[in-house]
Design an enzyme around this catalytic site. Structure first.
Site, PDB file in Angstrom:
ATOM      1  N   PRO A  77       9.482  -4.746   1.180  1.00  0.00           N
ATOM      2  CA  PRO A  77       8.710  -4.429  -0.026  1.00  0.00           C
ATOM      3  C   PRO A  77       8.947  -2.993  -0.489  1.00  0.00           C
ATOM      4  O   PRO A  77       8.985  -2.061   0.322  1.00  0.00           O
ATOM      5  CB  PRO A  77       7.273  -4.637   0.422  1.00  0.00           C
ATOM      6  CG  PRO A  77       7.370  -5.683   1.480  1.00  0.00           C
ATOM      7  CD  PRO A  77       8.653  -5.381   2.214  1.00  0.00           C
ATOM      8  N   CYS A  78       9.081  -2.834  -1.805  1.00  0.00           N
ATOM      9  CA  CYS A  78       9.496  -1.545  -2.349  1.00  0.00           C
ATOM     10  C   CYS A  78       8.413  -0.844  -3.157  1.00  0.00           C
ATOM     11  O   CYS A  78       8.633   0.251  -3.668  1.00  0.00           O
ATOM     12  CB  CYS A  78      10.720  -1.737  -3.244  1.00  0.00           C
ATOM     13  SG  CYS A  78      10.424  -2.843  -4.650  1.00  0.00           S
ATOM     14  N   GLN A  79       7.231  -1.460  -3.290  1.00  0.00           N
ATOM     15  CA  GLN A  79       6.227  -0.907  -4.200  1.00  0.00           C
ATOM     16  C   GLN A  79       5.852   0.532  -3.854  1.00  0.00           C
ATOM     17  O   GLN A  79       5.556   1.332  -4.735  1.00  0.00           O
ATOM     18  CB  GLN A  79       4.972  -1.783  -4.196  1.00  0.00           C
ATOM     19  CG  GLN A  79       5.163  -3.153  -4.819  1.00  0.00           C
ATOM     20  CD  GLN A  79       5.614  -4.194  -3.808  1.00  0.00           C
ATOM     21  OE1 GLN A  79       6.134  -3.851  -2.745  1.00  0.00           O
ATOM     22  NE2 GLN A  79       5.426  -5.463  -4.130  1.00  0.00           N
ATOM     23  N   PHE A  81       7.771   2.841  -2.818  1.00  0.00           N
ATOM     24  CA  PHE A  81       8.832   3.771  -3.180  1.00  0.00           C
ATOM     25  C   PHE A  81       9.149   3.770  -4.672  1.00  0.00           C
ATOM     26  O   PHE A  81       9.759   4.698  -5.193  1.00  0.00           O
ATOM     27  CB  PHE A  81      10.117   3.425  -2.417  1.00  0.00           C
ATOM     28  CG  PHE A  81       9.969   3.458  -0.929  1.00  0.00           C
ATOM     29  CD1 PHE A  81       9.612   4.619  -0.276  1.00  0.00           C
ATOM     30  CD2 PHE A  81      10.175   2.313  -0.173  1.00  0.00           C
ATOM     31  CE1 PHE A  81       9.470   4.649   1.109  1.00  0.00           C
ATOM     32  CE2 PHE A  81      10.040   2.327   1.210  1.00  0.00           C
ATOM     33  CZ  PHE A  81       9.690   3.498   1.843  1.00  0.00           C
TER      34      PHE A  81
END
Length: 372
Positions: A77-79, A81
């Site tokens: 999951p990238c939220q 960053f």
């Protein structure tokens, strides 16, 4: 399909990376995803792969049996960053990149591929995260480098930039060499018109109308040089340039953030480009912006069209509510981009000789990335 390598897929989502890796010759033995709808989608399209549902942190013990797997890949999951999110360093989801490396430590594959948002590769804010990632990979015996790629350079009709941290075990890889392998896989994409017009008009059997959010003109438009870059409509859904490629499709599609298509222009029912003409009128102060519904020829991008823009096969089956399906598509790694990355990694593993590509603008950008 003849598979030459085996793989483990983490943070699998709807399976965009898996489609690409399988096309490149990777037999995905085991996959993991926590989202129920994405799991249902994955199982419908990848029945040959064992999918384990749930939190990967609770399944680490199962992975000890896969100590001869060649490649571990996935996009944590990238939220935490992403510049589109809160960029909170304490976001629990951000810690899952370390869980990804925990899996690498357990399996010790020949290679790993960790995908994430551009910000993780470029922002000073995340320099300590990058350095920790490189340090942990090196401690486990991997050479690891980031590769920032634009999906539109690899046959995807979409300008989506993502970083791929590629690690190889017991081998001091030359990142310039790996970059050249990726460069050799550059491929010009079809434009949006060519990509989605094969489905037929929205509302027909092959292309169901899936987003009915009204399109209204902004009383106070934000006007930019390009008619496709400003905000001349209410909401964040912007019109698509049918003769170009799209901007990044967001996971928040399904309502007024869904991109806009000119149906009449798409199927040549009109000679004029309404969006371009309206934008020009605003730019030259010949049109006074007025709140109201846009012409009926404008409508929202459908699920089938969004999936094709992400280069999913047309026959790919999605499960869940319309909002859930749009989210799965928007969160996915484009299949063609994943295939290019997987193919480059396989060439590295096989030691295939190539002629390096030098002195391109992209090469200079790559040099800058390594210096961050």
């Amino acid at each position: 399909m003849n598979y030459k390598y085996t793989g483990i897929s983490l943070f699998t989502g709807a399976g965009g990376m898996d489609v690409g890796f399988k096309r490149a010759g990777v037999n995905v033995l085991w996959a993991n995803e926590i989202d129920k709808d994405a799991c249902n989608t994955y199982e419908a399209n990848h029945p040959e792969t064992l999918l384990k549902r749930g939190d990967i942190r609770e399944l680490l013990g199962e992975l000890e049996q896969f100590n001869d797997v060649d490649i571990v890949f996935g996009g944590p999951p990238c939220q935490g960053f992403s510049v589109a999110g809160k960029m909170d360093p304490n976001d629990e989801r951000s810690t899952l990149i370390w869980t990804f490396l925990d899996v690498v430590r357990i399996i010790r594959p020949k290679a790993f591929v960790l995908e994430n948002v551009k910000a993780l590769a470029t922002l000073e804010k995340w320099k300590n995260v990058r350095e920790k990632l490189f340090h942990l990979a090196n401690e486990m015996g991997y050479s690891c480098y980031p590769f920032l790629l634009n999906s539109s350079h690899f046959g995807v009709p979409q300008k989506r930039e993502r970083v791929f941290f590629i690690g190889l075990l017991g081998k001091n890889i030359d990142p310039h060499h790996t970059f050249s392998r990726l460069e050799q896989r550059r491929k010009k994409p079809k434009n949006i018109r060519e990509t989605i017009s094969i489905l037929g008009p929205a509302g027909t059997t092959r292309n169901p109308l899936t987003c009915t959010a009204k399109i209204t003109l902004a009383a106070k438009p934000v006007i930019r040089k390009s008619p496709y870059a400003g905000m001349i409509f209410n909401g964040l859904g912007r019109p698509l340039d049918l003769d170009g490629v799209s901007n990044t499709l967001p996971a928040s599609m399904g309502g007024n953030k869904t991109p806009i298509v000119d149906e009449a222009l798409l199927y040549n029912h009109a000679n004029d480009n309404w969006v371009v003409n309206y934008h020009k009128g605003l730019l030259e102060n010949k049109v006074i912006p007025e709140f109201g519904e846009a012409p009926s020829r404008l409508r929202r991008l459908t699920i089938k069209e969004a999936a094709l823009i992400q280069t999913f096969p047309e026959e790919y089956v999605f499960h869940g509510s319309k909002t859930a399906i749009y989210r799965q598509i928007g969160n996915a790694v484009p299949c063609l981009l994943a295939e290019a990355v997987a193919s480059a990694v396989i060439d590295e593993l096989e030691g295939i000789t190539i002629n390096n590509i030098r002195n391109k603008p992209e090469q200079l950008a790559f040099e800058s990335l390594l210096s961050i």
